[in-house]
Design a protein around this motif. Structure first.
Motif, mmCIF file in Angstrom:
data_model
loop_
_atom_site.group_PDB
_atom_site.id
_atom_site.type_symbol
_atom_site.label_atom_id
_atom_site.label_comp_id
_atom_site.label_asym_id
_atom_site.label_seq_id
_atom_site.Cartn_x
_atom_site.Cartn_y
_atom_site.Cartn_z
ATOM 1 N N PHE A 291 0.558 -1.461 -0.439
ATOM 2 C CA PHE A 291 -0.396 -0.266 -0.236
ATOM 3 C C PHE A 291 0.846 1.057 0.261
ATOM 4 C CE2 PHE A 291 -2.964 -2.795 1.257
ATOM 5 C CZ PHE A 291 -4.498 -2.778 0.152
ATOM 6 N N GLY A 292 0.724 2.048 -0.937
ATOM 7 C CA GLY A 292 1.346 3.603 -0.789
ATOM 8 C C GLY A 292 2.025 3.753 -2.700
ATOM 9 N N LEU A 293 1.191 2.136 -3.091
ATOM 10 C CA LEU A 293 2.131 2.733 -4.173
ATOM 11 C C LEU A 293 0.814 2.590 -5.427
ATOM 12 C CD1 LEU A 293 3.718 -0.847 -6.042
ATOM 13 C CD2 LEU A 293 5.019 1.381 -5.412
ATOM 14 N N GLY A 294 -0.335 2.531 -5.361
ATOM 15 C CA GLY A 294 -1.052 2.964 -6.077
ATOM 16 C C GLY A 294 -2.829 3.601 -5.131
ATOM 17 N N ASP A 295 -4.509 3.638 -5.455
ATOM 18 C CA ASP A 295 -4.748 4.025 -4.825
ATOM 19 C C ASP A 295 -5.437 3.140 -3.513
ATOM 20 O OD1 ASP A 295 -6.805 6.260 -3.850
ATOM 21 O OD2 ASP A 295 -8.194 4.093 -4.744
ATOM 22 N N TRP A 296 -5.530 3.171 -2.535
ATOM 23 C CA TRP A 296 -4.584 2.644 -1.320
ATOM 24 C C TRP A 296 -7.162 1.953 -1.421
ATOM 25 C CZ3 TRP A 296 -8.905 2.014 2.674
ATOM 26 C CH2 TRP A 296 -9.784 3.275 2.818
ATOM 27 N N THR B 124 -3.337 6.298 5.981
ATOM 28 C CA THR B 124 -3.090 6.822 7.138
ATOM 29 C C THR B 124 -3.173 5.311 7.600
ATOM 30 O OG1 THR B 124 -5.431 7.603 7.659
ATOM 31 C CG2 THR B 124 -4.069 9.051 6.656
ATOM 32 N N ASP B 125 -3.327 5.526 9.689
ATOM 33 C CA ASP B 125 -3.172 4.479 10.004
ATOM 34 C C ASP B 125 -4.848 4.564 10.504
ATOM 35 O OD1 ASP B 125 -1.182 4.719 11.068
ATOM 36 O OD2 ASP B 125 -1.014 5.262 12.718
ATOM 37 N N ARG B 126 -6.080 5.495 10.119
ATOM 38 C CA ARG B 126 -6.787 5.032 10.138
ATOM 39 C C ARG B 126 -7.641 4.692 8.872
ATOM 40 N NH1 ARG B 126 -11.595 8.261 12.373
ATOM 41 N NH2 ARG B 126 -13.434 8.277 11.266
ATOM 42 N N GLU B 127 -7.314 4.951 7.596
ATOM 43 C CA GLU B 127 -7.650 3.977 6.646
ATOM 44 C C GLU B 127 -7.194 2.876 6.743
ATOM 45 O OE1 GLU B 127 -7.110 8.068 3.310
ATOM 46 O OE2 GLU B 127 -5.464 6.613 4.039
#
Length: 276
Positions: A130-135, A180-183
């Motif tokens: 996670f971080g390469l594309g839209d989560w 984010t942590d929340r996400e």
């Protein structure tokens, strides 16, 4: 091509690593190797697995994608699990970070768990970085992939992993799409609701407090005492790791956190003799 990264342990050194983990209580290990065929051959992997199975009940592999025929001798040697991350399900983002070699083939990598299942692997682990594309998009595609595998390879247990990009020594790993942590919590909750029988893995890339809280949301597997450099369990070295570890707790500390959450830490979840 950095030569520092080309470290191949001998079978005896791999066994030494496993014994160090065994003393910590582990009975399920993941054998991780690079994806260059010149340095990691399937015959070497089968030899490593054969040696490990004398000491460890459950051995899984996270290695470069192979053909069914290449996985079969590894399964015969005792390998029971296969982990392969698609990294991102966004084809454009995938192409932008995989510029050459076999890993560039998106569809070849996507079908890897199916080939592992055909060869006889009884555990299949998939994940997105996670971080390469839209989560949200990657999370949705990861869930769809897991649901598909659960139907196709119904004899196997399926797990999903949710690593976020972390700083690494030899590469620029700043996330294009920060999560984010929340996400991340939202993603775990959604996956647990949608896929009640799929295992959810959270690694030591995440800090201790977040991991402890996630146990109550739906995470079912956590690593502990992780080292990301070759030989790091029997010969700890603070340099040369693949990425930074956020949760440095040892296995017993993580097991105690699981107990505080009202859950039982499980070191071994099946017995070979029951499967003939």
């Amino acid at each position: 091509d950095n030569p520092i990264l080309r470290v191949t342990l001998t079978v005896d050194e791999v066994l030494q690593e496993a014994r160090a983990l065994k003393t910590e209580g582990f009975r399920n290990v993941l054998l991780v190797a690079g994806e260059h065929p010149r340095f990691v051959a399937n015959s070497y992997l089968a030899e490593c697995v054969r040696a490990l199975r004398r000491e460890i009940p459950a051995v899984s592999l996270e290695v470069g994608p192979m053909e069914v025929a290449d996985y079969e001798p590894i399964v015969t040697a005792g390998g029971e699990g296969l982990v392969v991350y698609q990294e991102t399900y966004d084809r454009a983002a995938y192409a932008s970070v995989h510029l050459a070699g076999k890993k560039k083939d998106f569809d070849w990598r996507l079908a890897t768990p199916e080939r592992g299942a055909e060869a006889g692997m009884r555990r299949l682990g998939i994940g997105a970085l996670f971080g390469l594309g839209d989560w949200q998009s990657d999370g949705l595609h990861l869930a769809a992939h897991a649901a598909y595998l659960a139907r196709l390879a119904w004899r196997a247990s399926i797990t999903v992993s949710l690593p976020r990009l972390r700083p690494a020594e030899f590469a620029d790993t700043r996330p294009r799409y920060p999560v984010t942590d929340r996400e991340l919590v939202q993603l775990v909750g959604a996956l647990r609701t949608l896929l009640p029988d799929v295992g959810i893995v959270l690694s030591t890339r995440e800090r201790a407090a977040l991991r402890d809280g996630m146990l109550r949301v739906g995470v079912t597997q956590v690593s502990a005492g992780s080292r990301t450099e070759p030989g790091g369990y029997s010969r700890p070295d603070e340099s040369g790791g693949q990425f930074e570890v956020e949760d440095p707790r040892n296995p017993e500390e993580v097991a105690e956190a699981i107990r505080r959450a009202g859950l039982d830490p499980v070191w071994k979840d099946w017995e070979t003799v029951l499967h003939g």
